[in-house]
Design an enzyme around this catalytic site. Sequence first.
Site, PDB file in Angstrom:
ATOM      1  N   HIS A 163      42.995  37.507  54.145  1.00 57.23           N
ATOM      2  CA  HIS A 163      41.794  38.332  53.991  1.00 57.23           C
ATOM      3  C   HIS A 163      40.885  38.223  55.207  1.00 57.23           C
ATOM      4  O   HIS A 163      40.194  39.170  55.553  1.00 57.23           O
ATOM      5  CB  HIS A 163      41.063  37.999  52.695  1.00 57.23           C
ATOM      6  CG  HIS A 163      41.739  38.603  51.515  1.00 57.23           C
ATOM      7  ND1 HIS A 163      42.507  37.871  50.649  1.00 57.23           N
ATOM      8  CD2 HIS A 163      41.831  39.880  51.109  1.00 57.23           C
ATOM      9  CE1 HIS A 163      43.017  38.685  49.749  1.00 57.23           C
ATOM     10  NE2 HIS A 163      42.628  39.909  49.994  1.00 57.23           N
ATOM     11  N   ARG A 185      37.501  47.040  47.846  1.00 57.34           N
ATOM     12  CA  ARG A 185      37.624  45.610  47.506  1.00 57.34           C
ATOM     13  C   ARG A 185      36.257  45.080  47.086  1.00 57.34           C
ATOM     14  O   ARG A 185      35.541  44.451  47.868  1.00 57.34           O
ATOM     15  CB  ARG A 185      38.140  44.824  48.724  1.00 57.34           C
ATOM     16  CG  ARG A 185      39.597  45.089  49.086  1.00 57.34           C
ATOM     17  CD  ARG A 185      40.026  44.187  50.240  1.00 57.34           C
ATOM     18  NE  ARG A 185      41.461  44.092  50.385  1.00 57.34           N
ATOM     19  CZ  ARG A 185      42.173  44.763  51.299  1.00 57.34           C
ATOM     20  NH1 ARG A 185      41.578  45.588  52.135  1.00 57.34           N
ATOM     21  NH2 ARG A 185      43.476  44.595  51.367  1.00 57.34           N
ATOM     22  N   ARG A 213      38.516  48.759  42.849  1.00 58.41           N
ATOM     23  CA  ARG A 213      39.277  47.631  42.328  1.00 58.41           C
ATOM     24  C   ARG A 213      38.307  46.617  41.739  1.00 58.41           C
ATOM     25  O   ARG A 213      37.311  46.266  42.379  1.00 58.41           O
ATOM     26  CB  ARG A 213      40.085  46.971  43.449  1.00 58.41           C
ATOM     27  CG  ARG A 213      40.812  45.732  42.925  1.00 58.41           C
ATOM     28  CD  ARG A 213      41.745  45.183  43.935  1.00 58.41           C
ATOM     29  NE  ARG A 213      41.055  44.415  44.959  1.00 58.41           N
ATOM     30  CZ  ARG A 213      41.681  43.822  45.962  1.00 58.41           C
ATOM     31  NH1 ARG A 213      42.994  43.925  46.070  1.00 58.41           N
ATOM     32  NH2 ARG A 213      41.016  43.134  46.860  1.00 58.41           N
ATOM     33  N   GLU A 268      51.469  43.654  42.528  1.00 57.18           N
ATOM     34  CA  GLU A 268      51.480  42.761  43.689  1.00 57.18           C
ATOM     35  C   GLU A 268      52.061  41.396  43.361  1.00 57.18           C
ATOM     36  O   GLU A 268      52.040  40.488  44.173  1.00 57.18           O
ATOM     37  CB  GLU A 268      50.078  42.639  44.302  1.00 57.18           C
ATOM     38  CG  GLU A 268      48.966  42.379  43.309  1.00 57.18           C
ATOM     39  CD  GLU A 268      47.579  42.402  43.954  1.00 57.18           C
ATOM     40  OE1 GLU A 268      47.473  42.417  45.188  1.00 57.18           O
ATOM     41  OE2 GLU A 268      46.596  42.390  43.199  1.00 57.18           O
ATOM     42  N   ASN A 313      50.555  43.125  50.428  1.00 54.18           N
ATOM     43  CA  ASN A 313      50.184  41.846  51.046  1.00 54.18           C
ATOM     44  C   ASN A 313      50.518  40.687  50.119  1.00 54.18           C
ATOM     45  O   ASN A 313      51.120  39.694  50.515  1.00 54.18           O
ATOM     46  CB  ASN A 313      48.691  41.819  51.369  1.00 54.18           C
ATOM     47  CG  ASN A 313      48.256  43.006  52.180  1.00 54.18           C
ATOM     48  OD1 ASN A 313      49.073  43.591  52.879  1.00 54.18           O
ATOM     49  ND2 ASN A 313      47.007  43.391  52.081  1.00 54.18           N
ATOM     50  N   ASP A 314      50.092  40.842  48.876  1.00 53.92           N
ATOM     51  CA  ASP A 314      50.396  39.786  47.912  1.00 53.92           C
ATOM     52  C   ASP A 314      51.840  39.852  47.447  1.00 53.92           C
ATOM     53  O   ASP A 314      52.457  38.821  47.190  1.00 53.92           O
ATOM     54  CB  ASP A 314      49.448  39.871  46.712  1.00 53.92           C
ATOM     55  CG  ASP A 314      48.122  39.209  47.019  1.00 53.92           C
ATOM     56  OD1 ASP A 314      48.144  38.094  47.563  1.00 53.92           O
ATOM     57  OD2 ASP A 314      47.081  39.816  46.751  1.00 53.92           O
ATOM     58  N   ARG A 332      50.008  33.871  52.661  1.00 59.43           N
ATOM     59  CA  ARG A 332      49.612  34.882  53.642  1.00 59.43           C
ATOM     60  C   ARG A 332      48.505  34.405  54.572  1.00 59.43           C
ATOM     61  O   ARG A 332      48.266  35.007  55.614  1.00 59.43           O
ATOM     62  CB  ARG A 332      49.194  36.183  52.940  1.00 59.43           C
ATOM     63  CG  ARG A 332      48.029  35.995  51.998  1.00 59.43           C
ATOM     64  CD  ARG A 332      47.841  37.187  51.087  1.00 59.43           C
ATOM     65  NE  ARG A 332      46.975  38.193  51.644  1.00 59.43           N
ATOM     66  CZ  ARG A 332      46.362  39.138  50.929  1.00 59.43           C
ATOM     67  NH1 ARG A 332      46.584  39.221  49.622  1.00 59.43           N
ATOM     68  NH2 ARG A 332      45.590  40.022  51.496  1.00 59.43           N
ATOM     69  N   CYS A 373      48.650  50.272  48.929  1.00 60.51           N
ATOM     70  CA  CYS A 373      47.338  50.003  49.536  1.00 60.51           C
ATOM     71  C   CYS A 373      47.336  48.697  50.324  1.00 60.51           C
ATOM     72  O   CYS A 373      46.302  48.295  50.848  1.00 60.51           O
ATOM     73  CB  CYS A 373      46.235  50.017  48.489  1.00 60.51           C
ATOM     74  SG  CYS A 373      46.394  48.709  47.272  1.00 60.51           S
TER      75      CYS A 373
HETATM   76  C1  PEP Z   1      47.432  43.533  48.639  1.00 64.41           C
HETATM   77  O1  PEP Z   1      47.622  42.439  48.118  1.00 64.41           O
HETATM   78  O2  PEP Z   1      48.304  44.153  49.265  1.00 64.41           O
HETATM   79  C2  PEP Z   1      46.116  44.186  48.545  1.00 64.41           C
HETATM   80  C3  PEP Z   1      45.942  45.415  48.934  1.00 64.41           C
HETATM   81  O3  PEP Z   1      45.083  43.458  48.087  1.00 64.41           O
HETATM   82  P1  PEP Z   1      44.406  42.273  48.892  1.00 64.41           P
HETATM   83  O4  PEP Z   1      44.877  42.348  50.307  1.00 64.41           O
HETATM   84  O5  PEP Z   1      42.937  42.452  48.788  1.00 64.41           O
HETATM   85  O6  PEP Z   1      44.906  41.064  48.169  1.00 64.41           O
HETATM   86 MG    MG Z   2      46.225  41.662  46.707  1.00 61.50          MG
END
Ligand code: PEP
Ligand code: MG
Length: 574
Positions: free
Chosen positions: A194, A301, A337, A435, A458-459, A469, A506
């Site tokens: 993040h 977010r 979200r 995710e 991402n998750d 990550r 996303c």
């Molecule tokens: C993700 O996990 O891909 C996502 C879009 O949410 P975040 O990056 O805020 O965890």
């Molecule tokens: Mg996420």
Amino acid sequence: MSFTIHGVGISGGIAIGRAQLVSHAHLEVAHYDIPKSQIATEKSRFDAAIAQVRQDLSELASHIPEGAPAAEFEAFLNLHRMILEDSTLSEVPKQLIETMLCNAEWALKLQMEALIEQFDRIEDAYLRERKADIHHVVERVLKALLGRPGYVVRSIPEENAILVAHDLSPADVIVFKQHRFASFIADLGGATSHTAIVARSLNIPSVVALHQARTLIRENETLIVDGTHGVVIVNPDSGVLTEYRLRQEQWLLEREKLKRITRTKAATLDSIDVELHANIELPDDVAMAKESGATGIGLFRTEFLFLNRGDLPSEEEQFEAYRRVAVEMEGMPVTIRTFDLGADKQAENAIRVAPNPALGLRAIRLCLAEPRLFHHQLRAILRASQYGKVRILIPMLTSMHEIDQALHLLKEAKESLDLQNIPYADNVEVGGMIEVPAAALSVNMFMRKLDFVSIGTNDLIQYTLAIDRSDDTVAHLYDPLHPAVLELVSHIIRSANRVGKPVMVCGEMAGDTRLTRLLLGFGLRQFSMHPAYLLAVKQVVLKTGISDLAGTTQKILRSHVSDRIENLLQKMNS
Ligand code: PEP
Ligand code: MG
């Protein structure tokens, strides 16, 4: 001496400027000697900081926001006040200033370490855990000493300054949004941590995972940051500087050229429409989203409303933030979200640090554990739904019962508004983030209860590959092209398309132009990404014929060898 450091580029482009070292208040505190004549000044600086924190805490106590678990909040504030007023924290550092002739920050840090050491020896687990509270209080005092935002001692004009950090939290980095620095580089962090995502939203060339930058680079040294290739050149010679100035000009020119397609509809060569939405962290980001030609907000977010503050945002404040985004987007979809707090985004007053935060009480889990907090967010979103096309997106779903509970709480929020005759739109769609691998495998079941799904790659990558990550030491293993990841992503898209439910990506994969065609080949028609990537992705969409993608997409999905996948992808993109 000139040298080069390699890391992970998180935001493209080239910046040339001078190093400005930045610190997280509590992790890296400067130590300097003071002359005897300065003891009194230093002590009164310390007293002033304590007084300021005392005032902050009492203000917080008198404004416990609606929706906060009041008893807990009060208990936690009282504990922090006790720690602050204890002479071990409010008096002993002043003695240290005098005996050690050091600055107030350093004296406080020394005393904190001594206290923490004592706590470590305590057998009682509850008391041992109070260590985190001492950290929090000391951090508050340090921030007061340094002055908010505090981390940057301004010595270079912003537009020339390249921020060099060891490790910063997303909350630290978001403060930089109010500035116009030339570039941001850091030792720690993965490409989709993040911290990196927020750094990306600063829209300046950025590199993370440099390991030793903060130690090797000195204040004021000349740096070149190549965010595209993840390279930092320290003290470049004149030949290298000239070369990079040329590249920088070229890059800026290309970025300018892309602006021509801002208003062009995103459709493929075979006239298939593609939605390109923007990810935002704060209402102010809407301006950039609109400038990029986004046709909606695909991911707001909202947890960023929680960061860098000691209290919780009230329902009213949230309503204002959501309403503003809905109004400014003028009827285009706005996907809000619900809070994804926990993991690497902790509210300042988070009571407990989880042993494994990414697998802990995060996102929907936290919301279900704190239903009052969730209730007020849901009410705020519903109230804002009157002002635009608002959708709700629930993060980190893992089991069906979480969807049931979330929908139940949404129903209760609606009923409470009904009772007060407060209007809201009656068609607010509810979607879920996919995710977690369990969710990806259960997506068909989930979709029976959801209006849409959004893939958080991402998750999904983090949890599928068991790669943290935010951990730079495994950043090189974080691989969106891993066959298991591709299989899950294509499975989700295929499943949604089969039943006609909207599906979006996303996560950061959506903004990676290398992957645009592959995702289109999987059947994806909705992307949401940081606005800075939107035009480049659109350009790829405009030059793609969907019908040409099927063969290579299938070959990629059948392939289990990374090199072969890379080769096929290159072919697809050529
Ligand atoms: C993700 O996990 O891909 C996502 C879009 O949410 P975040 O990056 O805020 O965890
Ligand atoms: Mg996420």
